[in-house]
Design a protein around this motif. Structure first.
Motif, PDB file in Angstrom:
ATOM      1  N   GLU A  30      16.026  -5.361  -1.152  1.00 48.64           N
ATOM      2  CA  GLU A  30      15.164  -4.597  -2.056  1.00 48.64           C
ATOM      3  C   GLU A  30      13.751  -4.495  -1.492  1.00 48.64           C
ATOM      4  O   GLU A  30      13.119  -3.439  -1.575  1.00 48.64           O
ATOM      5  N   TRP A  31      13.246  -5.584  -0.936  1.00 51.11           N
ATOM      6  CA  TRP A  31      11.904  -5.581  -0.369  1.00 51.11           C
ATOM      7  C   TRP A  31      11.822  -4.611   0.807  1.00 51.11           C
ATOM      8  O   TRP A  31      10.901  -3.809   0.904  1.00 51.11           O
ATOM      9  N   ALA A  32      12.801  -4.682   1.715  1.00 53.68           N
ATOM     10  CA  ALA A  32      12.798  -3.796   2.881  1.00 53.68           C
ATOM     11  C   ALA A  32      12.939  -2.332   2.457  1.00 53.68           C
ATOM     12  O   ALA A  32      12.289  -1.454   3.023  1.00 53.68           O
ATOM     13  N   GLN A  35       9.604  -1.106   1.225  1.00 55.23           N
ATOM     14  CA  GLN A  35       8.682  -0.902   2.340  1.00 55.23           C
ATOM     15  C   GLN A  35       8.985   0.393   3.084  1.00 55.23           C
ATOM     16  O   GLN A  35       8.086   1.171   3.398  1.00 55.23           O
ATOM     17  N   HIS A  36      10.264   0.635   3.345  1.00 55.93           N
ATOM     18  CA  HIS A  36      10.656   1.845   4.071  1.00 55.93           C
ATOM     19  C   HIS A  36      10.346   3.095   3.247  1.00 55.93           C
ATOM     20  O   HIS A  36       9.866   4.095   3.787  1.00 55.93           O
ATOM     21  N   ARG A  37      10.633   3.043   1.934  1.00 56.16           N
ATOM     22  CA  ARG A  37      10.350   4.209   1.087  1.00 56.16           C
ATOM     23  C   ARG A  37       8.856   4.479   0.997  1.00 56.16           C
ATOM     24  O   ARG A  37       8.433   5.636   1.024  1.00 56.16           O
ATOM     25  N   ASP A  38       8.059   3.428   0.877  1.00 61.67           N
ATOM     26  CA  ASP A  38       6.611   3.618   0.827  1.00 61.67           C
ATOM     27  C   ASP A  38       6.100   4.234   2.121  1.00 61.67           C
ATOM     28  O   ASP A  38       5.238   5.115   2.112  1.00 61.67           O
ATOM     29  N   THR A  39       6.631   3.779   3.241  1.00 64.20           N
ATOM     30  CA  THR A  39       6.214   4.309   4.541  1.00 64.20           C
ATOM     31  C   THR A  39       6.594   5.772   4.676  1.00 64.20           C
ATOM     32  O   THR A  39       5.770   6.601   5.083  1.00 64.20           O
ATOM     33  N   MET A  40       7.829   6.108   4.326  1.00 65.62           N
ATOM     34  CA  MET A  40       8.275   7.499   4.423  1.00 65.62           C
ATOM     35  C   MET A  40       7.477   8.395   3.483  1.00 65.62           C
ATOM     36  O   MET A  40       7.106   9.518   3.837  1.00 65.62           O
ATOM     37  N   GLN A  67      14.144  15.634   6.695  1.00 67.95           N
ATOM     38  CA  GLN A  67      14.804  14.448   7.254  1.00 67.95           C
ATOM     39  C   GLN A  67      14.230  13.166   6.668  1.00 67.95           C
ATOM     40  O   GLN A  67      14.967  12.233   6.335  1.00 67.95           O
ATOM     41  N   MET A  68      12.904  13.120   6.534  1.00 69.11           N
ATOM     42  CA  MET A  68      12.272  11.920   5.985  1.00 69.11           C
ATOM     43  C   MET A  68      12.612  11.733   4.509  1.00 69.11           C
ATOM     44  O   MET A  68      12.845  10.607   4.068  1.00 69.11           O
ATOM     45  N   LEU A  69      12.648  12.830   3.760  1.00 67.32           N
ATOM     46  CA  LEU A  69      13.030  12.720   2.354  1.00 67.32           C
ATOM     47  C   LEU A  69      14.475  12.260   2.212  1.00 67.32           C
ATOM     48  O   LEU A  69      14.806  11.495   1.307  1.00 67.32           O
ATOM     49  N   GLU A  70      15.330  12.712   3.119  1.00 71.23           N
ATOM     50  CA  GLU A  70      16.727  12.281   3.082  1.00 71.23           C
ATOM     51  C   GLU A  70      16.859  10.801   3.426  1.00 71.23           C
ATOM     52  O   GLU A  70      17.672  10.087   2.845  1.00 71.23           O
ATOM     53  N   LYS A  71      16.029  10.332   4.355  1.00 67.43           N
ATOM     54  CA  LYS A  71      16.050   8.914   4.724  1.00 67.43           C
ATOM     55  C   LYS A  71      15.598   8.018   3.577  1.00 67.43           C
ATOM     56  O   LYS A  71      15.938   6.840   3.539  1.00 67.43           O
TER      57      LYS A  71
END
Length: 88
Positions: A30-32, A35-40, A67-71
């Motif tokens: 959940e933490w990772a 972090q990834h969603r905030d970065t994207m 692509q970033m929104l899909e990630k």
């Protein structure tokens, strides 16, 4: 912490306002993911940064944004399976 008016903010209020701040029971996944969603979201929200990635990848800005929104859907892959707790 305090608000702009000077009133103190408790950690519960801070966590309710900002979901990504985490809590004691948060898993590593959940933490990772947060972090990834905030970065994207930051990359998509800042056009200069987004256009930099588009030039580096030799793609259009719209395609890189898509692509970033899909990630952001599953940035760290599918969630891990939860182990059932055995009662003794």
């Amino acid at each position: 912490m305090s608000t702009s008016g000077g009133a103190a903010i408790s950690s519960e209020q801070l966590k309710a306002r900002y979901i990504g701040t985490g809590h004691a029971d948060m898993t590593k996944y959940e933490w990772a993911t947060n972090q990834h969603r905030d970065t994207m979201a930051s990359h998509v929200g800042h056009y200069d940064q987004l256009s930099y990635y588009a030039v580096a990848q030799n793609e259009s800005v719209g395609r890189v944004r898509a692509q970033m929104l899909e990630k952001m859907l599953e940035p760290c892959g599918p969630p891990p399976t939860k182990k059932k707790q055995q009662e003794n």
